[in-house]
Scaffold this motif. Structure first.
Motif, short mmCIF file in Angstrom:
data_model
loop_
_atom_site.label_atom_id
_atom_site.label_comp_id
_atom_site.label_asym_id
_atom_site.label_seq_id
_atom_site.Cartn_x
_atom_site.Cartn_y
_atom_site.Cartn_z
N VAL A 197 0.81 -1.22 0.00
CA VAL A 197 0.00 0.00 0.00
C VAL A 197 0.84 1.27 0.00
N LEU A 198 2.10 1.20 0.43
CA LEU A 198 2.91 2.41 0.61
C LEU A 198 3.01 3.30 -0.63
N PRO A 199 3.10 2.74 -1.85
CA PRO A 199 3.19 3.63 -3.01
C PRO A 199 1.88 4.35 -3.34
N HIS A 200 0.80 4.02 -2.61
CA HIS A 200 -0.53 4.48 -3.02
C HIS A 200 -1.27 5.24 -1.92
N VAL A 201 -0.53 5.87 -1.01
CA VAL A 201 -1.19 6.61 0.08
C VAL A 201 -0.88 8.10 0.00
N ARG A 202 -0.52 8.58 -1.17
CA ARG A 202 -0.24 10.00 -1.33
C ARG A 202 -1.53 10.81 -1.26
N THR A 203 -1.37 12.10 -1.02
CA THR A 203 -2.54 12.99 -0.93
C THR A 203 -3.30 13.03 -2.25
N THR A 204 -2.60 12.92 -3.38
CA THR A 204 -3.30 12.88 -4.66
C THR A 204 -4.21 11.66 -4.76
N GLN A 379 0.59 7.56 13.70
CA GLN A 379 1.95 7.98 13.39
C GLN A 379 2.52 7.22 12.20
N ALA A 380 2.19 5.95 12.07
CA ALA A 380 2.64 5.18 10.91
C ALA A 380 2.08 5.78 9.63
N ALA A 381 0.79 6.11 9.65
CA ALA A 381 0.16 6.71 8.48
C ALA A 381 0.73 8.09 8.20
N ASN A 382 1.03 8.82 9.27
CA ASN A 382 1.59 10.17 9.10
C ASN A 382 2.90 10.10 8.32
N VAL A 383 3.77 9.19 8.72
CA VAL A 383 5.06 9.04 8.03
C VAL A 383 4.83 8.58 6.60
N ALA A 384 3.94 7.60 6.41
CA ALA A 384 3.74 7.04 5.07
C ALA A 384 3.21 8.08 4.09
N ILE A 385 2.26 8.89 4.53
CA ILE A 385 1.68 9.90 3.64
C ILE A 385 2.68 11.02 3.38
N ASN A 386 3.34 11.50 4.43
CA ASN A 386 4.32 12.57 4.24
C ASN A 386 5.47 12.13 3.34
N CYS A 387 5.99 10.94 3.58
CA CYS A 387 7.13 10.48 2.79
C CYS A 387 6.73 10.16 1.35
N ALA A 428 10.90 3.44 1.62
CA ALA A 428 10.94 2.56 0.45
C ALA A 428 10.36 3.20 -0.81
N VAL A 429 9.61 4.29 -0.66
CA VAL A 429 8.92 4.90 -1.80
C VAL A 429 9.45 6.32 -2.00
N ASP A 430 9.71 6.69 -3.23
CA ASP A 430 10.14 8.06 -3.52
C ASP A 430 9.01 9.05 -3.26
N GLY A 431 9.39 10.25 -2.83
CA GLY A 431 8.41 11.30 -2.65
C GLY A 431 8.00 11.91 -3.98
N ALA A 432 6.77 12.46 -4.02
CA ALA A 432 6.20 12.91 -5.28
C ALA A 432 6.70 14.28 -5.71
N ALA A 433 6.84 15.23 -4.78
CA ALA A 433 7.12 16.62 -5.16
C ALA A 433 7.74 17.37 -3.98
N ASP A 434 8.24 18.56 -4.26
CA ASP A 434 8.77 19.40 -3.18
C ASP A 434 7.65 19.97 -2.32
N HIS A 435 6.51 20.25 -2.94
CA HIS A 435 5.33 20.72 -2.22
C HIS A 435 4.11 20.48 -3.09
N PRO A 436 2.92 20.48 -2.52
CA PRO A 436 1.73 20.15 -3.31
C PRO A 436 1.34 21.28 -4.25
N ASP A 437 0.66 20.92 -5.34
CA ASP A 437 0.09 21.91 -6.26
C ASP A 437 -1.39 22.07 -5.90
N VAL A 438 -1.77 23.28 -5.53
CA VAL A 438 -3.17 23.53 -5.15
C VAL A 438 -3.80 24.59 -6.05
#
Length: 515
Positions: A197-204, A379-387, A428-438
């Motif tokens: 699931v880790l690659p698929h918990v981004r805010t997008t 806290q686990a989810a916090n790290v996973a989503i942020n990372c 284990a998963v690369d981050g998507a961006a430097d900051h979100p696009d809103v």
């Protein structure tokens, strides 16, 4: 990583329970290519929250007797493969009280974190939104990776006790490597236990889930109330689906222009401001402040306590001891709301006398630990989503170079937040961006509420969000207050503005100030 930008309401709910226990003992198109909007939700009585959601009893009915209902919605695990594997997302609602002729639709809440369970938070504070229920079904959910929505799992409860008590502010040549090793071990456990699931918990991903949710709930537009990190989620949704935005409110606003380093530095300044305000408040009252004679004396004594705890922890909630890290964490938790300043005072008094129970209870609240020793997956989810969201990966050398700037921002919290930037080491998963696009050209107006005394999402972020949303979208409202967020402060001016927009579509004047 920064301190989780948790919603004031959620922070108060968990903290109150723990203190009680411790003191007693890019387009506007819909995503219908997944063939999932046609699913019909089966609403039933809500079960007791899972341990991953924080545990506890099933939600009690609202004061008027309305029961909470729960359902499960299916969403693609991978939105790039919408016909592939699916995950279950946990939802909760309370039906509108005003009759079908007055009902606008569903009002979807996200209470922040990232990592907070909406399924447990909404009913805990549902009565605060009772006026809004006149025209909306109140709805919330566990975002993907959180609670019962494919919740991320990392270390065991016993391992987490050790992890959260470690020295998080290295001050010799060996301690930085120990901290890095512990973070790598934690992050490795996340990958081992939740790698799928880790690659698929981004805010997008969560934003796409919300558009599916909108369709499944039968709404033409997404009406939304985002608090704390929920404002970032709402901004990302508005960017992806500007034409689908209905009436939306962002409260306790995350600055969408910042990278993790800038966000951490802003939090250092924000929590220092809140501590300064606490110290001034305590020493300005008619009775003597029991934790210091002057504002500076209060802060000096707290710093001395933390220094002493690094050398010698004191008894906390048996059998654990209050460490410097846990005490710092507990102090930060108490600054989320002025309502909890009295607990900070009592906790400091206790700690000065060698008893760390209250500060440890506050720290446990921040970390999602119940009095029975079970952790939610917050806290686990916090790290996973942020990372998953953020691209930068910082090293110990990066942190050491930035320490002087962080210490200038906050003598008390600077080191703690600077070293927190190592949280994605070995992820284990690369981050998507430097900051979100809103950016959300074409969106309906979004009411953006900033609090001048907010420690977790400093006030300046509200204006940055308005600017980033684009011309004619964000409408800023300022609340001159204390604590994280504004609506839950009970301020009548804030309530009038927010309720007027959500219920009647009346957009407040740009630059409205409430105090």
């Amino acid at each position: 990583m920064p301190i989780p930008s948790r919603p004031r309401a959620a922070a108060l709910a968990v903290t109150a329970a723990l203190l009680s226990a411790s003191l007693a003992a890019c387009s506007g198109d819909s995503q219908d290519d997944a063939d999932l909007p046609s699913q019909k939700l089966s609403w039933k009585d809500c079960p007791a929250p899972a341990e991953s959601e924080g545990g506890g009893a099933s939600p009690s009915p609202l004061p008027g007797g309305t029961d909470w209902q729960c359902a499960t919605m299916k969403a693609p695990l991978d939105w790039n493969d919408p016909k592939g594997d699916t995950i279950d997302l946990a939802l909760i609602r309370a039906r509108s009280s005003g009759g079908e002729d007055r009902r606008i639709g569903s009002l979807i809440f996200n209470f922040g974190g990232p990592g907070g369970s909406g399924v447990t938070t909404l009913p805990a504070f549902g009565s605060d939104y009772e006026k809004l229920r006149r025209r909306y079904d109140l709805v919330s959910f566990d975002p993907r990776g959180v609670g019962r929505s494919a919740g991320v799992t990392c270390e065991s409860d016993d391992q987490l006790d050790t992890y959260f008590e470690q020295d998080s502010t290295p001050d010799d040549t060996k301690e930085p490597q120990t901290l890095v090793d512990n973070i790598k071990k934690f992050n490795g456990a996340c990958d081992k236990n939740s790698g799928k699931v880790l690659p698929h918990v981004r805010t997008t991903d969560a934003a796409r889930d919300m558009d599916l949710m909108r369709q499944v709930l039968g709404d033409d537009k997404l009406h939304y109330f985002g608090i704390s990190y929920g404002t970032e989620l709402g901004g990302v949704y508005a960017h992806l689906f500007p034409k689908n935005v209905g009436r939306a409110v962002f409260d306790g606003v995350v600055d969408p222009t910042q990278n993790p380093e800038q966000s951490s530095l802003g939090q250092a300044e924000g929590f220092q401001l809140a501590l300064d305000n606490y110290a001034k408040d305590c020493t300005s009252k008619a009775e003597d402040c029991p934790v210091g004679d002057t504002p500076q004396d209060v802060k000096d004594k707290i710093a001395k306590l933390l220094d002493e705890l690094e050398e010698k922890p004191i008894p906390g909630i048996f059998p654990r001891e209050l460490t410097q890290t846990a005490a710092t964490n507990g102090i930060a938790q108490s600054l989320y709301s002025q309502d909890f300043w009295e607990y900070l005072t009592e906790g400091l008094q206790q700690a000065y006398d060698g008893d760390g129970k209250i500060l440890m209870a506050l720290s446990d609240s921040m970390n999602g630990r119940n009095e029975d020793g079970k952790y939610s997956n917050m806290q686990a989810a916090n790290v996973a989503i942020n990372c998953g969201d953020y691209k930068p990966r910082y090293t110990a050398e990066d942190v050491e170079a930035k320490l002087p700037e962080f210490r200038r921002a906050s003598p008390l919290f600077g080191d703690y937040l600077a070293w927190g930037m190592l949280g994605c080491t070995g992820w284990a998963v690369d981050g998507a961006a430097d900051h979100p696009d809103v950016s959300a050209s074409g969106s309906a107006p979004i009411l953006v509420v900033g609090n001048t005394g907010d420690p977790a999402t400093p006030y300046e972020g509200a204006k940055k969000m308005v600017d980033a949303l684009g011309d004619g979208v964000g409408v800023e409202l300022t609340y001159k207050g204390q604590g994280h967020g504004a609506y839950d402060s009970g301020n009548s001016c804030v309530h009038s503005a927010v309720d007027g927009y959500l219920l009647d579509g009346k957009v407040p004047n740009e630059g409205t100030v409430c105090s």
